[in-house]
Design a protein around this motif. Structure first.
Motif, PDB file in Angstrom:
ATOM      1  N   LEU A 240     -52.028 -13.515  16.555  1.00  0.00           N
ATOM      2  CA  LEU A 240     -52.319 -14.910  16.894  1.00  0.00           C
ATOM      3  C   LEU A 240     -52.721 -15.065  18.359  1.00  0.00           C
ATOM      4  CD1 LEU A 240     -49.466 -16.627  14.874  1.00  0.00           C
ATOM      5  CD2 LEU A 240     -51.920 -16.766  14.392  1.00  0.00           C
ATOM      6  N   ALA A 241     -52.183 -14.230  19.232  1.00  0.00           N
ATOM      7  CA  ALA A 241     -52.580 -14.279  20.638  1.00  0.00           C
ATOM      8  C   ALA A 241     -54.054 -13.907  20.797  1.00  0.00           C
ATOM      9  CB  ALA A 241     -51.710 -13.343  21.461  1.00  0.00           C
ATOM     10  N   ALA A 242     -54.520 -12.966  19.988  1.00  0.00           N
ATOM     11  CA  ALA A 242     -55.917 -12.549  20.060  1.00  0.00           C
ATOM     12  C   ALA A 242     -56.844 -13.484  19.297  1.00  0.00           C
ATOM     13  CB  ALA A 242     -56.053 -11.125  19.510  1.00  0.00           C
ATOM     14  N   ASP A 243     -56.294 -14.193  18.303  1.00  0.00           N
ATOM     15  CA  ASP A 243     -57.119 -15.064  17.447  1.00  0.00           C
ATOM     16  C   ASP A 243     -56.337 -16.351  17.163  1.00  0.00           C
ATOM     17  OD1 ASP A 243     -58.856 -16.213  15.650  1.00  0.00           O
ATOM     18  OD2 ASP A 243     -58.727 -14.620  14.149  1.00  0.00           O
ATOM     19  N   PRO A 244     -56.155 -17.212  18.182  1.00  0.00           N
ATOM     20  CA  PRO A 244     -55.320 -18.410  17.993  1.00  0.00           C
ATOM     21  C   PRO A 244     -55.854 -19.368  16.932  1.00  0.00           C
ATOM     22  CG  PRO A 244     -56.429 -18.451  20.128  1.00  0.00           C
ATOM     23  CD  PRO A 244     -56.627 -17.081  19.563  1.00  0.00           C
ATOM     24  N   ASP A 245     -57.162 -19.381  16.689  1.00  0.00           N
ATOM     25  CA  ASP A 245     -57.720 -20.271  15.680  1.00  0.00           C
ATOM     26  C   ASP A 245     -57.291 -19.878  14.267  1.00  0.00           C
ATOM     27  OD1 ASP A 245     -58.997 -21.718  17.634  1.00  0.00           O
ATOM     28  OD2 ASP A 245     -60.922 -20.690  17.405  1.00  0.00           O
ATOM     29  N   ALA A 246     -56.787 -18.657  14.103  1.00  0.00           N
ATOM     30  CA  ALA A 246     -56.383 -18.207  12.777  1.00  0.00           C
ATOM     31  C   ALA A 246     -55.273 -19.075  12.198  1.00  0.00           C
ATOM     32  CB  ALA A 246     -55.933 -16.750  12.836  1.00  0.00           C
ATOM     33  N   ALA A 247     -54.431 -19.641  13.045  1.00  0.00           N
ATOM     34  CA  ALA A 247     -53.326 -20.475  12.551  1.00  0.00           C
ATOM     35  C   ALA A 247     -53.832 -21.666  11.750  1.00  0.00           C
ATOM     36  CB  ALA A 247     -52.470 -20.951  13.721  1.00  0.00           C
ATOM     37  N   SER A 248     -55.010 -22.170  12.091  1.00  0.00           N
ATOM     38  CA  SER A 248     -55.556 -23.333  11.395  1.00  0.00           C
ATOM     39  C   SER A 248     -56.029 -22.984   9.990  1.00  0.00           C
ATOM     40  CB  SER A 248     -56.710 -23.934  12.194  1.00  0.00           C
ATOM     41  OG  SER A 248     -57.811 -23.034  12.247  1.00  0.00           O
ATOM     42  N   LYS A 249     -56.124 -21.704   9.665  1.00  0.00           N
ATOM     43  CA  LYS A 249     -56.557 -21.270   8.341  1.00  0.00           C
ATOM     44  C   LYS A 249     -55.400 -21.134   7.371  1.00  0.00           C
ATOM     45  CE  LYS A 249     -60.711 -21.037   9.919  1.00  0.00           C
ATOM     46  NZ  LYS A 249     -61.696 -22.098   9.544  1.00  0.00           N
ATOM     47  N   VAL A 250     -54.197 -21.415   7.847  1.00  0.00           N
ATOM     48  CA  VAL A 250     -53.001 -21.318   7.014  1.00  0.00           C
ATOM     49  C   VAL A 250     -52.434 -22.718   6.833  1.00  0.00           C
ATOM     50  CG1 VAL A 250     -50.703 -20.277   6.768  1.00  0.00           C
ATOM     51  CG2 VAL A 250     -52.535 -19.025   7.954  1.00  0.00           C
ATOM     52  N   ASN A 251     -52.069 -23.065   5.620  1.00  0.00           N
ATOM     53  CA  ASN A 251     -51.413 -24.345   5.357  1.00  0.00           C
ATOM     54  C   ASN A 251     -50.306 -24.580   6.372  1.00  0.00           C
ATOM     55  OD1 ASN A 251     -48.822 -25.595   3.928  1.00  0.00           O
ATOM     56  ND2 ASN A 251     -50.645 -26.560   3.040  1.00  0.00           N
ATOM     57  N   ARG A 252     -50.317 -25.746   7.006  1.00  0.00           N
ATOM     58  CA  ARG A 252     -49.412 -25.975   8.144  1.00  0.00           C
ATOM     59  C   ARG A 252     -47.943 -25.818   7.761  1.00  0.00           C
ATOM     60  NH1 ARG A 252     -48.753 -25.075  13.319  1.00  0.00           N
ATOM     61  NH2 ARG A 252     -47.129 -26.405  14.203  1.00  0.00           N
ATOM     62  N   SER A 253     -47.536 -26.372   6.641  1.00  0.00           N
ATOM     63  CA  SER A 253     -46.125 -26.258   6.273  1.00  0.00           C
ATOM     64  C   SER A 253     -45.751 -24.807   5.981  1.00  0.00           C
ATOM     65  CB  SER A 253     -45.802 -27.150   5.069  1.00  0.00           C
ATOM     66  OG  SER A 253     -46.555 -26.748   3.939  1.00  0.00           O
ATOM     67  N   ALA A 254     -46.673 -24.056   5.362  1.00  0.00           N
ATOM     68  CA  ALA A 254     -46.410 -22.639   5.090  1.00  0.00           C
ATOM     69  C   ALA A 254     -46.376 -21.838   6.383  1.00  0.00           C
ATOM     70  CB  ALA A 254     -47.471 -22.083   4.151  1.00  0.00           C
ATOM     71  N   PHE A 255     -47.274 -22.168   7.321  1.00  0.00           N
ATOM     72  CA  PHE A 255     -47.297 -21.487   8.612  1.00  0.00           C
ATOM     73  C   PHE A 255     -45.980 -21.731   9.352  1.00  0.00           C
ATOM     74  CE2 PHE A 255     -48.001 -21.505  13.194  1.00  0.00           C
ATOM     75  CZ  PHE A 255     -48.659 -20.303  13.397  1.00  0.00           C
ATOM     76  N   VAL A 256     -45.536 -22.978   9.387  1.00  0.00           N
ATOM     77  CA  VAL A 256     -44.290 -23.310  10.091  1.00  0.00           C
ATOM     78  C   VAL A 256     -43.111 -22.608   9.440  1.00  0.00           C
ATOM     79  CG1 VAL A 256     -42.666 -25.181  10.574  1.00  0.00           C
ATOM     80  CG2 VAL A 256     -45.115 -25.499  11.036  1.00  0.00           C
ATOM     81  N   ALA A 257     -43.068 -22.620   8.111  1.00  0.00           N
ATOM     82  CA  ALA A 257     -41.955 -21.970   7.413  1.00  0.00           C
ATOM     83  C   ALA A 257     -41.915 -20.481   7.732  1.00  0.00           C
ATOM     84  CB  ALA A 257     -42.077 -22.197   5.912  1.00  0.00           C
ATOM     85  N   ARG A 258     -43.067 -19.838   7.737  1.00  0.00           N
ATOM     86  CA  ARG A 258     -43.145 -18.396   8.001  1.00  0.00           C
ATOM     87  C   ARG A 258     -42.704 -18.079   9.431  1.00  0.00           C
ATOM     88  NH1 ARG A 258     -43.393 -12.956   6.627  1.00  0.00           N
ATOM     89  NH2 ARG A 258     -45.371 -11.960   7.152  1.00  0.00           N
ATOM     90  N   MET A 259     -43.313 -18.748  10.411  1.00  0.00           N
ATOM     91  CA  MET A 259     -43.061 -18.413  11.802  1.00  0.00           C
ATOM     92  C   MET A 259     -41.688 -18.898  12.261  1.00  0.00           C
ATOM     93  SD  MET A 259     -45.648 -16.632  12.480  1.00  0.00           S
ATOM     94  CE  MET A 259     -45.395 -16.363  14.244  1.00  0.00           C
ATOM     95  N   HIS A 260     -41.264 -20.066  11.798  1.00  0.00           N
ATOM     96  CA  HIS A 260     -39.928 -20.559  12.144  1.00  0.00           C
ATOM     97  C   HIS A 260     -38.853 -19.642  11.569  1.00  0.00           C
ATOM     98  CE1 HIS A 260     -36.243 -22.901  11.191  1.00  0.00           C
ATOM     99  NE2 HIS A 260     -36.391 -23.323  12.433  1.00  0.00           N
ATOM    100  N   GLY A 261     -39.029 -19.269  10.300  1.00  0.00           N
ATOM    101  CA  GLY A 261     -38.029 -18.411   9.670  1.00  0.00           C
ATOM    102  C   GLY A 261     -37.894 -17.067  10.363  1.00  0.00           C
ATOM    103  N   MET A 262     -39.025 -16.481  10.773  1.00  0.00           N
ATOM    104  CA  MET A 262     -38.975 -15.178  11.426  1.00  0.00           C
ATOM    105  C   MET A 262     -38.370 -15.293  12.831  1.00  0.00           C
ATOM    106  SD  MET A 262     -42.541 -13.428  10.176  1.00  0.00           S
ATOM    107  CE  MET A 262     -42.071 -11.775  10.674  1.00  0.00           C
ATOM    108  N   ASN A 263     -38.757 -16.324  13.581  1.00  0.00           N
ATOM    109  CA  ASN A 263     -38.191 -16.498  14.922  1.00  0.00           C
ATOM    110  C   ASN A 263     -36.698 -16.806  14.858  1.00  0.00           C
ATOM    111  OD1 ASN A 263     -40.164 -16.494  17.390  1.00  0.00           O
ATOM    112  ND2 ASN A 263     -41.338 -17.402  15.707  1.00  0.00           N
ATOM    113  N   ARG A 264     -36.313 -17.620  13.907  1.00  0.00           N
ATOM    114  CA  ARG A 264     -34.890 -17.926  13.768  1.00  0.00           C
ATOM    115  C   ARG A 264     -34.113 -16.689  13.324  1.00  0.00           C
ATOM    116  NH1 ARG A 264     -31.666 -23.066  11.438  1.00  0.00           N
ATOM    117  NH2 ARG A 264     -29.874 -21.940  10.604  1.00  0.00           N
ATOM    118  N   GLY A 265     -34.690 -15.901  12.422  1.00  0.00           N
ATOM    119  CA  GLY A 265     -34.035 -14.667  12.004  1.00  0.00           C
ATOM    120  C   GLY A 265     -33.851 -13.710  13.164  1.00  0.00           C
TER     121      GLY A 265
END
Length: 326
Positions: A240-265
């Motif tokens: 994501l640091a190399a391609d920040p626009d990639a985040a917009s290609k993922v459903n926002r709720s799914a993106f948040v669930a994925r990244m939040h869950g991993m950071n919290r873990g």
């Protein structure tokens, strides 16, 4: 018409127990135009002696690293010597069906637009026996020439949950050169980060038949729990640091669930298992940027920010309350 060559990359490090079987399965391919590149990553077992038996075969290229460098670097070393128009990956403990490359090359000729083609796989144990869930499959589930090839944009799918195995993957060399090779700073997930880069630019194809056997055993990095969570998170952060626009290609709720869950873990790992509150703070902060309403993470972040004497006092109070009779 001359068939395009497939270069098969096989890093080797202390896997002598399964190495001969792996080499045999690569050399037994019904697709004839292959180059098998073996990279000895300073193995300390008898891998070199096993490899020596195969060196008269002109299809083999044998390389040796000067120091133990890891799978990603070994794959990159092999790529420097690859003569093929297509690149396939065969780990030292896995097996291919004999028609694996034949089926894949036929599918690739039908779909020249794709950036990666992978297939189904089956898991085997250290003795080479299928796991129970695969034993009842019909014979045509394995190496089926009539299997469908599904092509599509799977970037969002693999960002959320990846099941593309190097074992079954084949990539046009030109496309690999375009997106870049393996990142050695991501051991164990260098392939996943590469898949993301490819899927951002090209459709991915899935040949829906089993063409390989993924051997499961205790030494595998993919079983190392929190270590793999941290490195998977690093892979996503790097991508994501190399391609920040990639985040917009993922459903926002799914993106948040994925990244939040991993950071919290990751934060909870440092918080509970290691009591490394400085590192836990960083992951809790990142989790809260994704879900500001995460009260549990907010309370733990506050606890992490306390000086050691304050945390000691809180622990003593909690322990004393636990000892009081109800």
């Amino acid at each position: 018409m001359t068939q395009p060559t497939v270069s098969i990359l096989m890093p080797v490090y202390n896997g002598a127990q399964f190495l001969a079987s792996a080499i045999d399965s690569a050399l037994a391919q019904t697709y004839p135009a292959i180059q098998l590149i073996l990279v000895n990553d300073c193995a300390t077992d008898n891998s070199a002696e096993i490899i020596a038996r195969y060196l008269p075969d002109p299809r083999i290229t044998y390389l040796q690293n000067e120091c133990n460098s890891g799978v990603a670097t070994s794959r990159n070393v092999a790529l420097q010597h690859a003569s093929g128009s297509y690149i396939a990956f065969h780990d030292q403990d896995d097996l291919w069906l004999p028609n694996k490359l034949e089926l894949q090359m036929a599918a690739l000729q039908q779909h020249p637009e794709i950036g990666l083609l992978h297939t189904l796989y089956a898991r085997i144990d250290t003795g080479g026996q299928l796991f129970p869930e695969y034993r009842t499959l019909a014979q045509d589930a394995f190496g089926n020439p009539a299997a469908d090839t599904v092509v599509g944009d799977v970037f969002e799918e693999i960002f959320i949950s990846n099941d593309i195995q190097p074992l079954t993957s084949i990539i046009p060399k030109a496309m690999l050169d375009e997106v870049g090779w393996f990142n050695p700073d991501l051991p164990g997930v260098d392939d996943y980060e590469l898949w993301l880069r490819i899927a951002r630019r090209y459709p991915i194809a899935h040949l829906q038949t089993i063409t390989g056997y993924w051997r499961q055993h205790a030494a595998q990095q993919s079983k190392q729990g929190y270590t793999m969570l941290l490195i998977r998170l690093k892979a996503l952060d790097t991508f994501l640091a190399a391609d920040p626009d990639a985040a917009s290609k993922v459903n926002r709720s799914a993106f948040v669930a994925r990244m939040h869950g991993m950071n919290r873990g990751a934060a909870n790992h440092y918080f509970y298992n290691l009591q490394d509150y400085a590192r836990a703070r960083g992951y809790f902060r990142q989790a809260l940027t994704l879900k500001p309403g995460d009260i549990d993470s907010r309370l733990k972040l506050a606890y992490c920010a306390l000086p050691d004497p304050a945390r000691d006092l809180i622990r003593r109070i909690k322990n004393s309350l636990k000892r009081q009779p109800s």
